[in-house]
Design a protein around this motif. Sequence first.
Motif, PDB file in Angstrom:
ATOM      1  N   ALA A 104      14.581  69.777 -44.320  1.00 26.32           N
ATOM      2  CA  ALA A 104      15.955  69.842 -44.819  1.00 26.32           C
ATOM      3  C   ALA A 104      16.319  71.260 -45.243  1.00 26.32           C
ATOM      4  N   VAL A 109      20.241  71.518 -44.725  1.00 25.09           N
ATOM      5  CA  VAL A 109      20.900  70.210 -44.820  1.00 25.09           C
ATOM      6  C   VAL A 109      20.765  69.700 -46.246  1.00 25.09           C
ATOM      7  N   GLY A 111      21.677  66.532 -48.919  1.00 25.82           N
ATOM      8  CA  GLY A 111      21.999  65.109 -48.877  1.00 25.82           C
ATOM      9  C   GLY A 111      23.321  64.800 -49.546  1.00 25.82           C
ATOM     10  N   ASP A 174      20.009  52.932 -48.311  1.00 25.79           N
ATOM     11  CA  ASP A 174      21.239  53.718 -48.231  1.00 25.79           C
ATOM     12  C   ASP A 174      22.467  52.828 -48.358  1.00 25.79           C
ATOM     13  N   LEU A 235      19.589  62.213 -48.885  1.00 27.11           N
ATOM     14  CA  LEU A 235      19.254  62.176 -47.462  1.00 27.11           C
ATOM     15  C   LEU A 235      19.052  60.726 -47.030  1.00 27.11           C
ATOM     16  N   SER A 236      19.843  60.296 -46.056  1.00 28.19           N
ATOM     17  CA  SER A 236      19.735  58.924 -45.568  1.00 28.19           C
ATOM     18  C   SER A 236      18.576  58.798 -44.589  1.00 28.19           C
ATOM     19  N   GLN A 238      18.855  57.905 -41.546  1.00 27.19           N
ATOM     20  CA  GLN A 238      19.295  58.520 -40.300  1.00 27.19           C
ATOM     21  C   GLN A 238      19.257  60.044 -40.385  1.00 27.19           C
ATOM     22  N   ASP A 239      19.573  60.615 -41.548  1.00 31.83           N
ATOM     23  CA  ASP A 239      19.455  62.063 -41.743  1.00 31.83           C
ATOM     24  C   ASP A 239      18.012  62.514 -41.504  1.00 31.83           C
ATOM     25  N   ALA A 242      16.957  62.325 -37.907  1.00 32.65           N
ATOM     26  CA  ALA A 242      17.543  63.443 -37.144  1.00 32.65           C
ATOM     27  C   ALA A 242      16.776  64.727 -37.397  1.00 32.65           C
ATOM     28  N   LEU A 243      16.387  64.993 -38.639  1.00 36.46           N
ATOM     29  CA  LEU A 243      15.608  66.188 -38.955  1.00 36.46           C
ATOM     30  C   LEU A 243      14.263  66.168 -38.239  1.00 36.46           C
TER      31      LEU A 243
END
Length: 254
Positions: A104, A109, A111, A174, A235-236, A238-239, A242-243
């Motif tokens: 992150a 990124v 959250g 989430d 941070l979800s 899905q986040d 993606a990372l």
Amino acid sequence: MPTLFRANDAIGTVHYSRFTVLSEKTLLFLGDFDGEFGQLMADLAKHAGPIFDAIFQHVEDLPRTPVADNVDAFVEWTASHLVDAINLYTAYPSVTAREIKALASAADVGGSGELNPFLVILPIKSKLAFIEVKLILRIRGTGTTKDLDKVGTPHFAQFVPLEDNQIGFFTVYDGSFDKYIADFTKNIGEVFDLIFKFTKNPPPSPCRKYLQEFIDFAAGASRTPIGFYQAYPGLSVQDIHALIADSRPQSVSA
């Protein structure tokens, strides 16, 4: 709690943690972490010893204190009081808390999502029913993992056998409570339909048919956490996925 949060940050292996009052005689500490239990307890003794010293003033059969000066005794005592989960789920088993924070930071990124703890205690009808529920949950282990993956919003989840023939279901998820329960019911409601056959005063089944009743039951059975530590706030699932995907080398085809 701020002191414990700073300790968790310094230790670096804890994803989420929270306390909750299980009963008049028991305080429960829940932690989702990387690595070995004994190492985490040793780190907590060193970084958060005064917190546990304060708690132990009200505990029977306590270990030697101060905790920070008696690390081995604290590790041994906590191991003897450890409650093992029947099923343990994580949405991202391939990465550690440190790695997620590093990914992150490298991607810049932050959250912005809403994460919530969900702690439900289900009282089971009898000792025999309690044994049957544990057996059902063990048999459904892989299936439960697949079902939770379909939900898409739980970060961690555990079914945990507790005192007085109770089953705890503890998650971090989430989004809003109602949407979580609706998605949860759609994908994993059948597990709770099975458990509710052995539960005292259950909601009507099947959960999919009686969604609002299930939402009301879950809200009523949920316990309030004391403190909620997040290693990577906002941070979800899905986040994080993606990372992880962005960090992997892209395959090149000739």
